[in-house]
Design a protein around this motif. Structure first.
Motif, short mmCIF file in Angstrom:
data_model
loop_
_atom_site.label_atom_id
_atom_site.label_comp_id
_atom_site.label_asym_id
_atom_site.label_seq_id
_atom_site.Cartn_x
_atom_site.Cartn_y
_atom_site.Cartn_z
N ASP A 568 -16.74 -60.81 76.95
CA ASP A 568 -16.99 -59.55 76.24
C ASP A 568 -17.05 -59.87 74.76
N LYS A 569 -17.99 -59.24 74.08
CA LYS A 569 -18.21 -59.55 72.67
C LYS A 569 -17.05 -59.10 71.81
N GLU A 570 -16.27 -58.09 72.30
CA GLU A 570 -15.19 -57.56 71.48
C GLU A 570 -13.84 -58.09 71.92
N TYR A 644 -22.84 -52.61 80.18
CA TYR A 644 -23.11 -53.44 79.00
C TYR A 644 -24.58 -53.38 78.64
N ASP A 647 -28.40 -58.44 76.40
CA ASP A 647 -28.25 -59.43 75.32
C ASP A 647 -29.60 -60.12 75.12
N LYS A 672 -22.18 -63.83 75.13
CA LYS A 672 -21.36 -62.63 74.87
C LYS A 672 -22.12 -61.37 75.26
N GLU A 673 -21.34 -60.35 75.71
CA GLU A 673 -21.97 -59.10 76.16
C GLU A 673 -21.33 -57.92 75.41
N GLN A 674 -22.18 -56.95 74.98
CA GLN A 674 -21.72 -55.76 74.25
C GLN A 674 -21.63 -54.58 75.20
#
Length: 715
Positions: A568-570, A644, A647, A672-674
């Motif tokens: 996860d990007k965060e 998500y 990307d 990474k995934e948003q």
């Protein structure tokens, strides 16, 4: 030979040249100092005077009998002459008492040489002393005779002319006008040394054999030469000639013949003259009868053997006018008769390596330069004639006397080669035979031949071998270049014999040659081609001489692997937010540039930006692409997971060769995934339904799964 008529006025001169001599001096000229002996004697005096003015002189020489390099027959030491103007030949050598020459016996010897000017002027003789000493032998004797030798030398040096010792002279005269007084006066002149008379020139030096002499018909001299005659002689059926015109002819019978090698001019006359093996009279004496050719050759042979006594019965001017003297000079000017004897400097040859060939040592064929052998050169062998600058492979080559040759062949040629018997083109060895028929009779000369022995040689070739290796891709079977192999003498491949060259574009490499005596060798890869891992297999090779042994080996390409981890990007972890999930995302692996096969033949496998492979992120958040071809690539998401956003990032990855010992090149990649988000407003309402706080605004975010994520207030 007998005189038919002898005038009284030339009694003294005629008797001198007609006498029978048992042992006389070796001088090759005659002269008289009397003023009343007639025109012939005066001419003789002029000849002696002329001889003194000749340019050729000979110094006395002293040699040790132990000196193996000295041979009186060929030594020209101390003889001053111009080879372009004169030919000088030893015609006789005797001791001071007229005895035979013994090269192993110390003493003083008188050597006589025939000088033949090349301008066709008159020939003449010169004399000198050859003194043989035995210093080594004298050192072992108490009385070495030194004083006597010193005294003898001084006495000879003090004399005006060489000391001549003569034995008793027996004179035969024919002719009705020959007076007893003239004979007696001539004997006195000879005994006092006033007249020098040539007898049998030189004697043969080798042991004799018995031959049959046949005296044939009488042959009269042509009238333009004088009133003289000779007989047609044959020896063992071959034409022969009397050699002493001043003596009587011998009868038919069996006689002992001896080889005479040193008189080169006599050899030439008997070989190139009438009836000889190299008879030139057909052209030179064209128009002359057979009897005239015989007489001309007879006079030439007599002159070569006995000097001017060979002109007995003839006037010198008549000989000149008839062309006899020119004929003699023509014969003397010929090359020595060809000799059939041949020998090789070496007969057993062992080939040696010379680069990528094997060759024999140089060998020289010794013999007459006109004599040659024909060598049959076998297949795959080349004969090189260094002297002639020629070479022949698998054919025939001529090798002349004096030529130096060698053979060469490929290094894989084994076994031996035998030339077989090589017979010379001349085929025969010619030798001058002289028959001594008695002191009062003439010596007879004939040119005899015997079959020359062949020569032969053999060659032992090397026992060499080599290895040819072919390298292929194990899957495509296409040839691979750049592979390097070693050849070892042990199975563990610790003892390196040699390193082979790298394989070429055809996948082949050939080793250097090595000795087949090794019996067994082992082949193992040292360096793999680029893009391939090294093959650890050891190939055993059983060695065989004379062959190229083959080995075929394969290599496997190095593969690539790309490992993808999803986060996860965060949260920076495989931890999804809310009701979202990170698993299930679909990713593709693409060619950043053309991907080609490492075998160099197959070509492009994936064009630029084409999809190589695709996969789905698993429950553990990872994805692997394996068994990849090496090259420049990138990873891109095709389908995002639930909750998500997609990307759009291109994740580049370089999967390149890391050497032959890395079977698989691995690259790790994190993507990474948003998570998805949505804005909303909160309004506070009282119980009666009225807005109670209008100046307060709240902004809230929920993920797509309606989970509260964030709250904020603004005034």
């Amino acid at each position: 030979m007998k005189v038919k008529n002898l005038k009284t006025r030339i009694a003294a001169f005629g008797l001198a040249v007609l006498m029978g001599v048992s042992t006389l001096s070796s001088a090759n000229a005659f002269a008289a100092e009397q003023t009343d002996v007639g025109q012939e004697v005066q001419a003789s005096e002029q000849a002696v005077t002329s001889q003194k003015e000749k340019a050729v002189t000979a110094d006395d020489i002293t040699k040790e009998i132990s000196d193996e390099t000295f041979a009186v027959e060929t030594s020209m030491e101390g003889i001053h002459y111009d080879a372009e103007k004169e030919d000088v030949t030893l015609i006789s050598i005797q001791d001071e008492n007229g005895g035979e020459y013994h090269p192993d016996k110390a003493g003083t010897y008188i050597a006589s040489y025939m000088v033949v000017p090349k301008d066709q002027s008159d020939s003449y003789t010169i004399n000198r002393k050859v003194i043989l000493t035995d210093t080594e032998g004298q050192a072992h004797a108490q009385d070495n005779g030194g004083e006597k030798q010193k005294s003898d030398t001084k006495s000879e040096d003090d004399s005006d002319s060489p000391v001549q010792n003569y034995t008793d002279v027996e004179i035969e005269a024919s002719g009705e006008d020959a007076s007893a007084q003239a004979i007696e006066e001539l004997k006195e002149d000879i005994e006092e040394g006033n007249v020098m008379v040539l007898s049998a020139a030189e004697r043969a030096t080798s042991s004799g054999s018995t031959v049959t002499l046949t005296k044939g018909r009488t042959i009269y001299y042509p009238s333009y030469l004088g009133n003289y005659l000779t007989c047609l002689f044959t020896v063992n059926g071959k034409i022969a000639y009397c050699l002493q015109s001043q003596k009587a002819s011998p009868p038919s019978g069996s006689y002992v013949a001896q080889v005479l090698d040193s008189n080169k001019n006599l050899q030439k006359v008997l070989y190139y003259g009438y009836g000889g093996a190299g008879d030139l009279t057909g052209s030179y004496l064209s128009g002359k009868s057979e009897d005239e050719k015989y007489v001309y050759t007879h006079i030439a042979a007599s002159y070569a053997y006995a000097g001017e006594a060979g002109f007995t019965g003839c006037n010198y001017n008549d000989l000149v006018n008839a062309g006899v003297i020119a004929y003699i000079n023509y014969l003397f000017g010929q090359e020595e008769p060809p000799k059939g004897e041949l020998s090789l400097s070496s007969t057993k040859l062992n080939a040696v390596r010379d680069g990528n060939l094997q060759k024999t040592p140089n060998i020289t064929l010794s013999g007459d330069h006109r004599n040659y052998v024909t060598l049959s050169v076998p297949e795959n062998v080349t004969a090189h004639n260094l002297t002639k600058g020629t070479s022949v492979t698998n054919g025939k080559i001529q090798i002349y006397g004096g030529d130096t040759i060698y053979l060469s062949a490929d290094l894989l040629l084994t076994g031996s080669y035998a030339s077989g018997n090589l017979y010379g083109s001349v085929g025969k060895t010619w030798r001058t035979l002289v028959l001594t028929t008695g002191d009062s009779k003439q010596d007879i000369g004939v040119f005899e031949s015997e079959t020359a022995a062949p020569v032969s040689f053999s060659v032992q070739w090397l026992n060499m071998t080599r290895i040819e290796l072919t390298k292929k891709d194990i899957n495509t079977q296409n040839p691979l270049s750049g592979a390097v192999y070693g050849i070892y003498t042990d199975k563990k491949c610790e003892n390196l014999l040699m390193t082979m060259t790298a394989t070429g574009t055809d996948g082949k490499a050939v080793s250097d040659y090595f000795d087949a005596a090794l019996k067994t060798v082992y082949v193992k890869e040292v360096t793999a081609p680029t893009g391939y891992k090294r093959n650890q297999e050891v190939y055993q090779v059983d060695v065989a001489a004379g062959k190229t042994l083959t080995v075929t080996a394969t290599d496997e390409r190095v593969t690539g692997k790309v490992k993808i981890a999803k986060i996860d990007k965060e949260t920076f972890a495989f931890q999804p937010q809310g009701d979202g999930t990170l698993r299930g995302a679909v990713y593709g692996l693409y060619a950043k540039e053309d991907i080609v096969h490492p075998d160099g033949t197959t070509g492009v496998l994936y064009k630029q930006d084409s999809l190589i492979a695709q996969g789905v992120i698993g429950d553990d958040g990872t994805l692997e692409f394996s068994e990849l071809y090496l090259g420049e690539m990138y990873v891109k998401e095709i389908t995002p997971p639930e909750g998500y956003t997609l990307d759009t990032t291109r994740y580049e990855v370089s999967v390149t060769y890391e050497g032959q010992d890395v079977a698989e090149v691995t690259r790790d990649l994190t993507v990474k995934e948003q998570v998805k988000k949505q804005a909303f407003q909160l309004i506070k309402i009282s119980e009666d339904g009225e807005q109670t706080e209008t100046d307060l605004c709240f902004l809230h975010y929920f993920d797509t799964m309606h989970h509260f994520l964030l709250s904020a207030s603004f005034r």
